[in-house]
Enzyme design. Sequence first.
Site, mmCIF file in Angstrom:
data_model
loop_
_atom_site.group_PDB
_atom_site.id
_atom_site.type_symbol
_atom_site.label_atom_id
_atom_site.label_comp_id
_atom_site.label_asym_id
_atom_site.label_seq_id
_atom_site.Cartn_x
_atom_site.Cartn_y
_atom_site.Cartn_z
ATOM 1 N N MET A 88 52.765 15.000 2.918
ATOM 2 C CA MET A 88 53.188 13.601 2.798
ATOM 3 C C MET A 88 53.365 13.083 4.213
ATOM 4 O O MET A 88 54.485 12.834 4.680
ATOM 5 C CB MET A 88 54.490 13.530 1.975
ATOM 6 N N HIS B 195 51.383 20.396 0.167
ATOM 7 C CA HIS B 195 51.311 18.960 -0.136
ATOM 8 C C HIS B 195 51.789 18.181 1.086
ATOM 9 O O HIS B 195 52.972 18.188 1.407
ATOM 10 C CB HIS B 195 52.210 18.719 -1.361
ATOM 11 N N MET C 13 51.287 12.110 -8.624
ATOM 12 C CA MET C 13 52.731 12.032 -8.378
ATOM 13 C C MET C 13 53.390 11.365 -9.574
ATOM 14 O O MET C 13 53.064 10.223 -9.924
ATOM 15 C CB MET C 13 53.026 11.220 -7.106
ATOM 16 N N ASP D 137 56.142 21.258 0.347
ATOM 17 C CA ASP D 137 56.140 19.822 0.639
ATOM 18 C C ASP D 137 56.428 19.553 2.114
ATOM 19 O O ASP D 137 57.524 19.856 2.595
ATOM 20 C CB ASP D 137 57.211 19.127 -0.211
ATOM 21 N N MET E 96 56.893 16.625 4.810
ATOM 22 C CA MET E 96 57.162 15.178 4.913
ATOM 23 C C MET E 96 57.456 14.808 6.365
ATOM 24 O O MET E 96 58.192 15.527 7.043
ATOM 25 C CB MET E 96 58.387 14.822 4.073
ATOM 26 N N SER F 245 58.424 24.277 -6.435
ATOM 27 C CA SER F 245 58.472 23.569 -5.161
ATOM 28 C C SER F 245 59.605 24.122 -4.301
ATOM 29 O O SER F 245 60.779 24.029 -4.659
ATOM 30 C CB SER F 245 58.697 22.072 -5.399
ATOM 31 N N ASP G 111 53.261 16.427 -10.144
ATOM 32 C CA ASP G 111 54.323 16.707 -9.176
ATOM 33 C C ASP G 111 55.451 15.681 -9.284
ATOM 34 O O ASP G 111 55.267 14.510 -8.954
ATOM 35 C CB ASP G 111 53.713 16.685 -7.764
ATOM 36 N N HIS H 171 54.487 25.810 -4.033
ATOM 37 C CA HIS H 171 54.222 24.415 -3.682
ATOM 38 C C HIS H 171 55.102 24.069 -2.481
ATOM 39 O O HIS H 171 56.334 24.168 -2.544
ATOM 40 C CB HIS H 171 54.529 23.495 -4.861
HETATM 41 C C1 DX5 Z 1 58.367 15.034 -4.005
HETATM 42 C C2 DX5 Z 1 57.688 16.358 -3.822
HETATM 43 C C3 DX5 Z 1 57.837 17.260 -4.982
HETATM 44 C C4 DX5 Z 1 59.253 17.641 -5.281
HETATM 45 C C5 DX5 Z 1 59.360 17.917 -6.755
HETATM 46 O O1 DX5 Z 1 57.980 14.182 -3.024
HETATM 47 O O2 DX5 Z 1 56.307 16.183 -3.611
HETATM 48 O O3 DX5 Z 1 57.028 18.411 -4.870
HETATM 49 O O4 DX5 Z 1 59.680 18.759 -4.555
HETATM 50 O O5 DX5 Z 1 60.691 18.126 -7.052
HETATM 51 P P1 DX5 Z 1 61.285 17.931 -8.500
HETATM 52 O O6 DX5 Z 1 60.603 18.928 -9.384
HETATM 53 O O7 DX5 Z 1 62.737 18.212 -8.297
HETATM 54 O O8 DX5 Z 1 61.009 16.519 -8.919
HETATM 55 ZN ZN ZN Z 2 54.969 17.975 -3.769
#
Ligand code: DX5
Ligand code: ZN
Length: 219
Positions: free
Chosen positions: A68, A66, A137, A35, A37, A8, A175, A33
């Site tokens: 969010m 991903h 998740m 993220d 947000m 990630s 994840d 990956h």
């Molecule tokens: C959290 C993200 C994850 C996050 C995982 O909301 O969707 O992808 O980056 O990070 P770790 O591996 O540190 O939990």
């Molecule tokens: Zn993620």
Amino acid sequence: MSKLIAPSVLAADFANLQRDVEMINRSEADWFHIDIMDGVFVPNISFGMPVLRDIVKHATKTIDCHLMIVDPDRYVETFAQLGCNILTVHYEACTHLHRTLQLIKSHGMKAGVALNPHTSIDLLKDVIQDIDMVCLMSVNPGFGGQSFIENTYDKVTRLKEMITAKGCVTLIEIDGGVTDKNARQLVDAGADVLVAGSYVFKSANQEVTIKSLRSLANS
Ligand code: DX5
Ligand code: ZN
């Protein structure tokens, strides 16, 4: 099929993003990956399109994005244009999930659905055949570096049973909080893709960590 590792980028050093993207390129990682947000669906804002564009410019592997964010339909076309290969939306953010999945696929991407820790896998029973990947998740979305929620093992087992019973080829991605302590058990339960942020980027030798996590998942 080999079990896949998706570091990630959220845990990367954003002041040295190209360096960290190239580390992933060189490593045995399978996917990036990413993220995204929005500060509304989750209580955090990560980064948006300009940063994603620059990641994609240097990345040489599959872009697993991903989202969010609320109302993801508004941005599906943009994420396709930016070069995403897999676009995952949250079940909790989609009123018309089936329509959203068709929209993602109509733009040439694989369609993923993420479930928050409290959301039952049973809610996917009538749409699983339309989903390329389910992202379970294993932490509450919004932040890296949180502790793995143990109930995830049971969710993976039950989701795998559902996928097999329906004769689907849907992948299961995990994840949040993935480390060498839970990787093997997750794969044994039926996981196909492991996302790892902090575990990779906070380690002394990131390429070695990715390599050993991948070997562990495929042992
Ligand atoms: C959290 C993200 C994850 C996050 C995982 O909301 O969707 O992808 O980056 O990070 P770790 O591996 O540190 O939990
Ligand atoms: Zn993620």
